[in-house]
Design a protein around this motif. Sequence first.
Motif, PDB file in Angstrom:
ATOM      1  N   LYS A 139       5.597   0.096   0.668  1.00  0.00           N
ATOM      2  CA  LYS A 139       5.215  -1.310   0.512  1.00  0.00           C
ATOM      3  C   LYS A 139       5.472  -2.122   1.782  1.00  0.00           C
ATOM      4  O   LYS A 139       4.703  -3.025   2.119  1.00  0.00           O
ATOM      5  CB  LYS A 139       5.966  -1.948  -0.654  1.00  0.00           C
ATOM      6  CG  LYS A 139       5.597  -3.402  -0.884  1.00  0.00           C
ATOM      7  CD  LYS A 139       6.422  -4.006  -2.004  1.00  0.00           C
ATOM      8  CE  LYS A 139       6.005  -5.424  -2.317  1.00  0.00           C
ATOM      9  NZ  LYS A 139       6.417  -6.386  -1.311  1.00  0.00           N
ATOM     10  N   SER A 140       6.518  -1.775   2.508  1.00  0.00           N
ATOM     11  CA  SER A 140       6.855  -2.536   3.716  1.00  0.00           C
ATOM     12  C   SER A 140       5.821  -2.350   4.825  1.00  0.00           C
ATOM     13  O   SER A 140       5.845  -3.075   5.813  1.00  0.00           O
ATOM     14  CB  SER A 140       8.248  -2.151   4.215  1.00  0.00           C
ATOM     15  OG  SER A 140       8.250  -0.832   4.711  1.00  0.00           O
ATOM     16  N   ARG A 141       4.906  -1.418   4.647  1.00  0.00           N
ATOM     17  CA  ARG A 141       3.880  -1.159   5.662  1.00  0.00           C
ATOM     18  C   ARG A 141       2.484  -1.578   5.227  1.00  0.00           C
ATOM     19  O   ARG A 141       1.513  -1.359   5.936  1.00  0.00           O
ATOM     20  CB  ARG A 141       3.880   0.333   6.007  1.00  0.00           C
ATOM     21  CG  ARG A 141       5.076   0.674   6.862  1.00  0.00           C
ATOM     22  CD  ARG A 141       5.597   2.043   6.588  1.00  0.00           C
ATOM     23  NE  ARG A 141       6.678   2.353   7.510  1.00  0.00           N
ATOM     24  CZ  ARG A 141       7.958   2.102   7.256  1.00  0.00           C
ATOM     25  NH1 ARG A 141       8.319   1.541   6.124  1.00  0.00           N
ATOM     26  NH2 ARG A 141       8.884   2.407   8.139  1.00  0.00           N
ATOM     27  N   GLY A 154      -1.304  -8.685   0.121  1.00  0.00           N
ATOM     28  CA  GLY A 154      -2.559  -8.774  -0.614  1.00  0.00           C
ATOM     29  C   GLY A 154      -3.039  -7.426  -1.094  1.00  0.00           C
ATOM     30  O   GLY A 154      -3.476  -7.280  -2.249  1.00  0.00           O
ATOM     31  N   GLU A 155      -2.961  -6.412  -0.235  1.00  0.00           N
ATOM     32  CA  GLU A 155      -3.382  -5.070  -0.633  1.00  0.00           C
ATOM     33  C   GLU A 155      -2.449  -4.499  -1.684  1.00  0.00           C
ATOM     34  O   GLU A 155      -2.881  -3.861  -2.638  1.00  0.00           O
ATOM     35  CB  GLU A 155      -3.462  -4.134   0.579  1.00  0.00           C
ATOM     36  CG  GLU A 155      -3.865  -2.711   0.225  1.00  0.00           C
ATOM     37  CD  GLU A 155      -5.154  -2.619  -0.588  1.00  0.00           C
ATOM     38  OE1 GLU A 155      -5.247  -1.711  -1.429  1.00  0.00           O
ATOM     39  OE2 GLU A 155      -6.054  -3.459  -0.414  1.00  0.00           O
ATOM     40  N   TRP A 156      -1.147  -4.744  -1.532  1.00  0.00           N
ATOM     41  CA  TRP A 156      -0.199  -4.227  -2.520  1.00  0.00           C
ATOM     42  C   TRP A 156      -0.477  -4.854  -3.898  1.00  0.00           C
ATOM     43  O   TRP A 156      -0.421  -4.163  -4.918  1.00  0.00           O
ATOM     44  CB  TRP A 156       1.236  -4.483  -2.073  1.00  0.00           C
ATOM     45  CG  TRP A 156       2.213  -3.621  -2.798  1.00  0.00           C
ATOM     46  CD1 TRP A 156       3.093  -4.009  -3.754  1.00  0.00           C
ATOM     47  CD2 TRP A 156       2.399  -2.211  -2.646  1.00  0.00           C
ATOM     48  NE1 TRP A 156       3.821  -2.941  -4.203  1.00  0.00           N
ATOM     49  CE2 TRP A 156       3.412  -1.823  -3.532  1.00  0.00           C
ATOM     50  CE3 TRP A 156       1.804  -1.244  -1.842  1.00  0.00           C
ATOM     51  CZ2 TRP A 156       3.847  -0.502  -3.653  1.00  0.00           C
ATOM     52  CZ3 TRP A 156       2.241   0.068  -1.958  1.00  0.00           C
ATOM     53  CH2 TRP A 156       3.246   0.424  -2.851  1.00  0.00           C
ATOM     54  N   GLN A 157      -0.788  -6.136  -3.906  1.00  0.00           N
ATOM     55  CA  GLN A 157      -1.130  -6.792  -5.173  1.00  0.00           C
ATOM     56  C   GLN A 157      -2.417  -6.213  -5.757  1.00  0.00           C
ATOM     57  O   GLN A 157      -2.539  -6.067  -6.974  1.00  0.00           O
ATOM     58  CB  GLN A 157      -1.247  -8.307  -4.987  1.00  0.00           C
ATOM     59  CG  GLN A 157       0.086  -8.992  -4.702  1.00  0.00           C
ATOM     60  CD  GLN A 157       1.163  -8.651  -5.723  1.00  0.00           C
ATOM     61  OE1 GLN A 157       0.936  -8.708  -6.928  1.00  0.00           O
ATOM     62  NE2 GLN A 157       2.348  -8.275  -5.238  1.00  0.00           N
ATOM     63  N   GLU A 181       5.218  -1.371 -13.267  1.00  0.00           N
ATOM     64  CA  GLU A 181       6.650  -1.639 -13.190  1.00  0.00           C
ATOM     65  C   GLU A 181       7.360  -0.746 -12.173  1.00  0.00           C
ATOM     66  O   GLU A 181       8.453  -1.075 -11.719  1.00  0.00           O
ATOM     67  CB  GLU A 181       7.284  -1.487 -14.573  1.00  0.00           C
ATOM     68  CG  GLU A 181       6.803  -2.542 -15.549  1.00  0.00           C
ATOM     69  CD  GLU A 181       7.208  -2.259 -16.994  1.00  0.00           C
ATOM     70  OE1 GLU A 181       7.866  -1.225 -17.245  1.00  0.00           O
ATOM     71  OE2 GLU A 181       6.871  -3.078 -17.854  1.00  0.00           O
ATOM     72  N   LEU A 182       6.749   0.373 -11.800  1.00  0.00           N
ATOM     73  CA  LEU A 182       7.326   1.242 -10.772  1.00  0.00           C
ATOM     74  C   LEU A 182       7.095   0.710  -9.373  1.00  0.00           C
ATOM     75  O   LEU A 182       7.828   1.054  -8.448  1.00  0.00           O
ATOM     76  CB  LEU A 182       6.711   2.644 -10.852  1.00  0.00           C
ATOM     77  CG  LEU A 182       7.141   3.573 -11.953  1.00  0.00           C
ATOM     78  CD1 LEU A 182       6.355   4.882 -11.875  1.00  0.00           C
ATOM     79  CD2 LEU A 182       8.630   3.856 -11.884  1.00  0.00           C
ATOM     80  N   LEU A 183       6.057  -0.086  -9.206  1.00  0.00           N
ATOM     81  CA  LEU A 183       5.697  -0.589  -7.884  1.00  0.00           C
ATOM     82  C   LEU A 183       6.488  -1.847  -7.567  1.00  0.00           C
ATOM     83  O   LEU A 183       6.440  -2.806  -8.335  1.00  0.00           O
ATOM     84  CB  LEU A 183       4.192  -0.884  -7.820  1.00  0.00           C
ATOM     85  CG  LEU A 183       3.275   0.321  -7.645  1.00  0.00           C
ATOM     86  CD1 LEU A 183       3.104   1.061  -8.958  1.00  0.00           C
ATOM     87  CD2 LEU A 183       1.952  -0.075  -7.104  1.00  0.00           C
ATOM     88  N   PRO A 184       7.197  -1.825  -6.441  1.00  0.00           N
ATOM     89  CA  PRO A 184       8.021  -3.015  -6.098  1.00  0.00           C
ATOM     90  C   PRO A 184       7.163  -4.238  -5.801  1.00  0.00           C
ATOM     91  O   PRO A 184       5.999  -4.149  -5.510  1.00  0.00           O
ATOM     92  CB  PRO A 184       8.781  -2.561  -4.851  1.00  0.00           C
ATOM     93  CG  PRO A 184       8.021  -1.417  -4.290  1.00  0.00           C
ATOM     94  CD  PRO A 184       7.274  -0.796  -5.428  1.00  0.00           C
TER      95      PRO A 184
END
Length: 142
Positions: A118-120, A124-127, A139-142
């Motif tokens: 996630k830090s990379r 917006g993409e993570w969402q 729920e597993l995804l920070p």
Amino acid sequence: MVDTGFSSFSGTVDKTNRLLRDIEEAYGWSKEQRNRSYGALRATLHALRDRLTVEETADLGAQLPMLVRGLYYDGWDPSRVPVKMNRAEFLDRVRAEFVHPVDGDMEQLVRTVLGALKSRITDGEWQDVKSVVPKDLKELLP
């Protein structure tokens, strides 16, 4: 930094090593256990990739370092995705591909890898990734 003689290759090796080091530090593995951090990254990425739509897989892949992008796409068959997986099935999928013993539980390992990943990735993409997975998996995804 590794000097490959070609700056793009040297850069991706360095970025990949930093990602693996972040996984090792967060999970408590030594650098000598690099094969475990690599295996955990690979197994988690493959399970996530196969759960995503083709479009979302490509969007996420575009943000990965070049070397990690290669292992992300290795063996991918876009005609067979998305694979419907709930949380338990996702963890089972990672477990099936991760061949090393797990200190703790599989969920802890997956959370460690996803946190480092996630830090990379842009917020917006993570969402976007989180928006296409079921609630219990989200729920597993920070």
